[in-house]
Design a protein around this motif. Structure first.
Motif, PDB file in Angstrom:
ATOM      1  N   GLU A 130       0.877  -1.122  -0.209  1.00 33.20           N
ATOM      2  CA  GLU A 130       0.060  -0.151  -0.084  1.00 33.20           C
ATOM      3  C   GLU A 130       0.724   1.186   0.017  1.00 33.20           C
ATOM      4  O   GLU A 130       1.948   1.341   0.826  1.00 33.20           O
ATOM      5  N   VAL A 131       0.434   2.195  -0.666  1.00 34.79           N
ATOM      6  CA  VAL A 131       1.190   3.343  -0.932  1.00 34.79           C
ATOM      7  C   VAL A 131       0.286   4.436  -1.139  1.00 34.79           C
ATOM      8  O   VAL A 131      -0.612   4.394  -2.019  1.00 34.79           O
ATOM      9  N   TRP A 132       0.125   5.289  -0.011  1.00 26.62           N
ATOM     10  CA  TRP A 132      -0.958   6.384  -0.115  1.00 26.62           C
ATOM     11  C   TRP A 132      -0.175   7.736  -0.271  1.00 26.62           C
ATOM     12  O   TRP A 132       0.524   8.157   0.584  1.00 26.62           O
ATOM     13  N   ALA A 133      -0.334   8.487  -1.278  1.00 29.45           N
ATOM     14  CA  ALA A 133       0.558   9.790  -1.519  1.00 29.45           C
ATOM     15  C   ALA A 133      -0.239  10.787  -1.958  1.00 29.45           C
ATOM     16  O   ALA A 133      -0.095  11.535  -2.772  1.00 29.45           O
ATOM     17  N   GLY A 134      -1.536  10.543  -1.726  1.00 29.01           N
ATOM     18  CA  GLY A 134      -2.647  11.854  -2.356  1.00 29.01           C
ATOM     19  C   GLY A 134      -2.487  12.921  -1.838  1.00 29.01           C
ATOM     20  O   GLY A 134      -1.896  13.011  -0.597  1.00 29.01           O
ATOM     21  N   GLY A 135      -2.973  14.032  -2.321  1.00 32.48           N
ATOM     22  CA  GLY A 135      -2.881  15.468  -1.633  1.00 32.48           C
ATOM     23  C   GLY A 135      -1.624  16.016  -1.651  1.00 32.48           C
ATOM     24  O   GLY A 135      -1.171  16.550  -0.556  1.00 32.48           O
ATOM     25  N   ASN A 136      -0.598  15.762  -2.331  1.00 33.88           N
ATOM     26  CA  ASN A 136       0.847  16.210  -2.412  1.00 33.88           C
ATOM     27  C   ASN A 136       0.830  17.099  -3.700  1.00 33.88           C
ATOM     28  O   ASN A 136      -0.230  17.361  -4.156  1.00 33.88           O
TER      29      ASN A 136
END
Length: 165
Positions: A130-136
């Protein structure tokens, strides 16, 4: 506020939860706890973790989401057992380049920061699921993400990505 340095004498401590406190720093003694598996510092007031945090050799989970961290120490890349790193909604502009050395890492949450890119060798963390990198502010992804054969969640909403590798 400070934690007492005597905390380092709690040699059997496995889980340390300090979320939603007004801690200004994590004492280096807390980074010498030989059995610590989980360190939760969510919504803390400090802006940096001590470099000594990289010596928590048994750490499985590090949670710093909602803190005022502006950076993560490079020494975190020495945490060979780390499975989960959660640093969402901080003030991070970059991640340590050596993050791919975290061979046990399964979950990375860095959404809601100021990241413009992910580490080039992130794909070397071969167990990442899992990689969560939204909102960057990401405008590209490292090609090494394609090496993550067990990846089942890739959250990249609300970035500046014109294409995928």
């Amino acid at each position: 506020s400070l934690l007492p340095s005597s905390l380092g004498a709690c040699l059997e401590l496995e889980d340390l939860g300090l979320a939603q406190n007004v801690l200004l720093s994590l004492p280096p003694a807390a980074c010498r706890l030989p059995r610590l598996r989980s360190l939760v510092l969510a919504q803390a007031k400090f802006t940096a973790l001590p470099a000594e945090a990289g010596s928590l050799s048994t750490l499985l989970q590090l949670e710093v989401s909602g803190s005022k961290l502006q950076s993560l120490p490079d020494s975190l890349c020495d945490l060979a057992c780390l499975r989960s790193l959660r640093a969402s909604d901080c003030r991070l502009a970059a991640l340590p380049e050596g993050l791919g050395r975290l061979r046990a890492l399964q979950a990375l949450r860095v959404d809601g920061n100021r990241l413009t890119r992910l580490p080039e060798r992130l794909g070397d963390a071969s167990l990442l699921a899992e990689v969560w990198a939204g909102g960057n502010l990401l405008d590209c992804l490292p090609a090494s993400v394609g090496l993550l054969s067990g990846l089942h969640t890739l959250g990249l909403s609300s970035n500046r990505l014109p294409s995928l590798p």
